[in-house]
Design a protein around this motif. Structure first.
Motif, mmCIF file in Angstrom:
data_model
loop_
_atom_site.group_PDB
_atom_site.id
_atom_site.type_symbol
_atom_site.label_atom_id
_atom_site.label_comp_id
_atom_site.label_asym_id
_atom_site.label_seq_id
_atom_site.Cartn_x
_atom_site.Cartn_y
_atom_site.Cartn_z
ATOM 1 N N ALA A 78 0.920 -1.235 -0.195
ATOM 2 C CA ALA A 78 -0.126 -0.015 -0.127
ATOM 3 C C ALA A 78 0.758 1.227 0.028
ATOM 4 C CB ALA A 78 -0.895 0.058 1.066
ATOM 5 N N MET A 79 1.938 1.121 0.608
ATOM 6 C CA MET A 79 2.833 2.523 0.786
ATOM 7 C C MET A 79 3.503 2.713 -0.495
ATOM 8 S SD MET A 79 4.901 1.578 4.356
ATOM 9 C CE MET A 79 6.283 2.774 3.982
ATOM 10 N N THR A 80 3.859 1.406 -1.258
ATOM 11 C CA THR A 80 4.381 1.585 -2.522
ATOM 12 C C THR A 80 3.511 2.231 -3.598
ATOM 13 O OG1 THR A 80 5.883 -0.297 -1.912
ATOM 14 C CG2 THR A 80 5.768 0.549 -4.329
ATOM 15 N N PHE A 81 2.337 1.849 -3.714
ATOM 16 C CA PHE A 81 1.461 2.468 -4.542
ATOM 17 C C PHE A 81 0.789 3.711 -4.320
ATOM 18 C CE2 PHE A 81 -2.983 2.914 -6.333
ATOM 19 C CZ PHE A 81 -2.555 3.020 -7.383
ATOM 20 N N ALA A 82 0.855 4.115 -3.062
ATOM 21 C CA ALA A 82 0.325 5.645 -2.373
ATOM 22 C C ALA A 82 1.472 6.598 -2.582
ATOM 23 C CB ALA A 82 -0.163 5.548 -0.932
ATOM 24 N N ALA B 110 11.976 -10.825 -8.901
ATOM 25 C CA ALA B 110 12.644 -9.674 -8.293
ATOM 26 C C ALA B 110 11.920 -8.365 -8.298
ATOM 27 C CB ALA B 110 14.074 -9.516 -8.820
ATOM 28 N N LEU B 111 10.676 -8.587 -8.053
ATOM 29 C CA LEU B 111 9.799 -7.492 -7.809
ATOM 30 C C LEU B 111 10.123 -6.360 -6.916
ATOM 31 C CD1 LEU B 111 6.418 -9.310 -8.014
ATOM 32 C CD2 LEU B 111 7.118 -7.802 -9.782
ATOM 33 N N ASP B 112 10.570 -6.842 -5.957
ATOM 34 C CA ASP B 112 11.115 -5.711 -4.885
ATOM 35 C C ASP B 112 12.326 -4.890 -5.379
ATOM 36 O OD1 ASP B 112 12.885 -7.967 -4.712
ATOM 37 O OD2 ASP B 112 13.381 -7.780 -2.838
ATOM 38 N N MET B 113 13.349 -5.453 -5.988
ATOM 39 C CA MET B 113 14.103 -4.730 -6.671
ATOM 40 C C MET B 113 13.990 -3.608 -7.731
ATOM 41 S SD MET B 113 16.670 -4.769 -4.650
ATOM 42 C CE MET B 113 17.696 -3.790 -5.702
ATOM 43 N N ALA B 114 12.956 -4.390 -8.464
ATOM 44 C CA ALA B 114 12.413 -3.772 -9.765
ATOM 45 C C ALA B 114 11.742 -2.399 -9.313
ATOM 46 C CB ALA B 114 11.495 -4.496 -10.507
ATOM 47 N N VAL C 100 2.629 0.867 -12.192
ATOM 48 C CA VAL C 100 1.437 -0.103 -11.878
ATOM 49 C C VAL C 100 1.260 -1.543 -11.920
ATOM 50 C CG1 VAL C 100 -1.093 -0.013 -12.247
ATOM 51 C CG2 VAL C 100 0.262 2.197 -12.273
ATOM 52 N N PRO C 101 1.879 -1.873 -13.314
ATOM 53 C CA PRO C 101 1.843 -3.235 -13.090
ATOM 54 C C PRO C 101 2.626 -4.085 -12.258
ATOM 55 C CG PRO C 101 1.879 -2.591 -15.504
ATOM 56 C CD PRO C 101 2.053 -1.401 -14.596
ATOM 57 N N LEU C 102 3.757 -3.663 -12.062
ATOM 58 C CA LEU C 102 4.510 -4.118 -11.059
ATOM 59 C C LEU C 102 3.794 -4.272 -9.752
ATOM 60 C CD1 LEU C 102 7.909 -2.329 -11.772
ATOM 61 C CD2 LEU C 102 7.451 -4.736 -12.064
ATOM 62 N N VAL C 103 3.241 -3.144 -9.170
ATOM 63 C CA VAL C 103 2.479 -3.129 -7.971
ATOM 64 C C VAL C 103 1.398 -4.021 -7.897
ATOM 65 C CG1 VAL C 103 1.287 -1.757 -6.262
ATOM 66 C CG2 VAL C 103 3.236 -0.729 -7.347
ATOM 67 N N LEU C 104 0.537 -4.313 -8.894
ATOM 68 C CA LEU C 104 -0.491 -5.303 -9.189
ATOM 69 C C LEU C 104 0.115 -6.600 -9.083
ATOM 70 C CD1 LEU C 104 -2.576 -3.583 -11.917
ATOM 71 C CD2 LEU C 104 -2.919 -3.358 -9.192
#
Length: 428
Positions: free
Chosen positions: A229-233, A290-294, A337-341
């Motif tokens: 939530a923090m990342t997208f916000a 590796a979504l976190d690093m992306a 957005v796609p990364l967060v989703l």
């Protein structure tokens, strides 16, 4: 032929894969209509004020009624989708949006306008969450990133239609006729969706609202989900503030040009956003390990691009430079957005992705809304202290420099959020 017989005849004639895309197209169309509804006041404001003998306050009420309905329905949207399934929620959403559009077109007074827009918003608030759920259930995980990116683009198409095309239609036919037509398009899409969307699995009948709420509370107790939530916000608030509130005034001030001329970099931003949603959505599927690093890298890149818009740099390098920077920002924003989703699906699973999307959207709206008064006060205050403003309440170079600094600070949760998600993403 009875409706059930038509549906039976329809099903074998269409391959399951094709039907998945047809079903997606109906919900994506509903999302495009919802996006059009959200930004349509800018194209009907003058006609609206003339018909109701009102002023800008009336137009503000028109916009705010949609905003409040949309925001308040975000958490219920996720719960309803996860409890009742995509088809029932989407059909209800389309019905509410179409009826609301017709009521808006026929409204005799401002109170009826407010209520009609509230109904539209409550229906539209369900669409993207349902669309995301449909993508999660209908397509393989390897296709989730690109399909969610394309789903975002369907909304941008509605936003484009709400500008010049809608304004021209309003001039030619009047705003009431235009919204009657939008209602009719919604009804036609509703009829097609009722056939194209598969019935929700029987397993949904074993769920209760209480069980979904309990699962939601359990999910929200996990730090990783708040990191999402923090990342997208952070992403949403920064991008919305720059591209939707202060981008055009900043460019107009820096180069001393009209707002219409200053809109060119923002148009480039929107085009980049659409392209980034598709192509970087495909990369999100490839970066699943590796979504976190992306996310951290794309946040850092966004911060660098924002810093490149500092007024002294923009003055020195010119309008073309600023346009290129906004284009790059659009690509980055669209790809975020796609990364967060993708993270949302991994953390919440397909069963509760509706709740996850609603939590992210609500957090983003609250962060963006709460930050705007602070940003405005800081920009005016810094401009006055530096003596770069040209009158009370005006903003100069120093004020826009303060805006860039605040946006960089608002970006920091976009780095902390992926770190909070890291352990869960690796486990899954």
């Amino acid at each position: 032929m009875a409706l059930t017989e038509q549906q039976t005849a329809f099903a074998p004639a269409v391959r399951p894969k094709d039907r998945a895309y047809l079903a997606w197209a109906t919900v994506a169309t509903a999302y495009a209509i919802a996006f059009l509804q959200r930004v349509s006041p800018q194209s009907v404001s003058l006609n609206f004020m003339a018909d109701f003998s009102t002023d800008a306050a009336g137009v503000a009420m028109l916009a705010s009624s949609y905003f409040w309905g949309y925001t308040l329905m975000q958490i219920p949207a996720g719960i309803l989708v996860d409890r009742f399934g995509v088809k029932r929620v989407v059909l209800f959403s389309m019905t509410a949006s179409s009826l609301g559009s017709a009521a808006f077109a026929l409204a005799p007074n401002l109170l009826d306008v407010f209520l009609a827009r509230l109904v539209i918003a409550c229906g539209d608030a369900l669409v993207f969450t349902a669309l995301l759920k449909l993508v999660a259930l209908s397509f393989k995980d390897e296709r989730f990133g690109v399909m969610s990116g394309i789903s975002q683009v369907s909304g941008y198409v509605g936003g484009v239609l709400a500008t010049t095309p809608l304004a021209a239609a309003v001039t030619g036919f009047g705003w009431r006729a235009c919204f009657v037509f939008i209602a009719c398009v919604g009804v036609a899409n509703l009829a097609f969706a009722s056939v194209a969307l598969k019935p929700d699995p029987a397993s949904h009948s074993t769920k209760t609202l209480k069980s979904v709420l309990a699962a939601s509370r359990q999910s929200l107790s996990q730090l990783a989900n708040w990191g999402c939530a923090m990342t997208f916000a952070s992403h949403f608030a920064v991008v919305t503030t720059l591209s939707g509130v202060w981008g055009i005034p900043m460019v107009a001030h820096i180069f001393n040009i009209s707002p219409s001329a200053a809109s060119t970099p923002l148009l480039a931003f929107m085009i980049g956003n659409a392209i980034g949603s598709i192509f970087l959505g495909h990369m999100a599927d490839r970066a699943a390990a590796a979504l976190d690093m992306a996310l951290i890298r794309i946040c850092l890149l966004r911060m660098v691009l924002i810093a490149m818009l500092l007024p002294p740099v923009a003055h020195a390098l010119g309008f073309l430079y600023v346009t290129v920077v906004f284009s790059a920002l659009g690509l980055v924003a669209g790809g975020t957005v796609p990364l967060v989703l993708k993270c949302t699906k991994k953390l919440y699973t397909a069963e509760l992705i509706g709740v996850g999307a609603s939590v992210n959207t609500t957090a983003a709206g609250m962060f963006a809304g709460a930050s705007q008064p602070v940003i405005g006060f800081a920009m005016v205050g810094v401009s006055q202290l530096a003596g770069t403003g040209h009158g009370t309440g005006s903003v100069g170079d120093a004020g826009y420099g303060a805006l860039i600094g605040i946006l960089l600070l608002m970006s920091l949760p976009g780095i902390a959020g992926p770190l909070l998600m890291r352990s869960k993403l690796i486990v899954r």
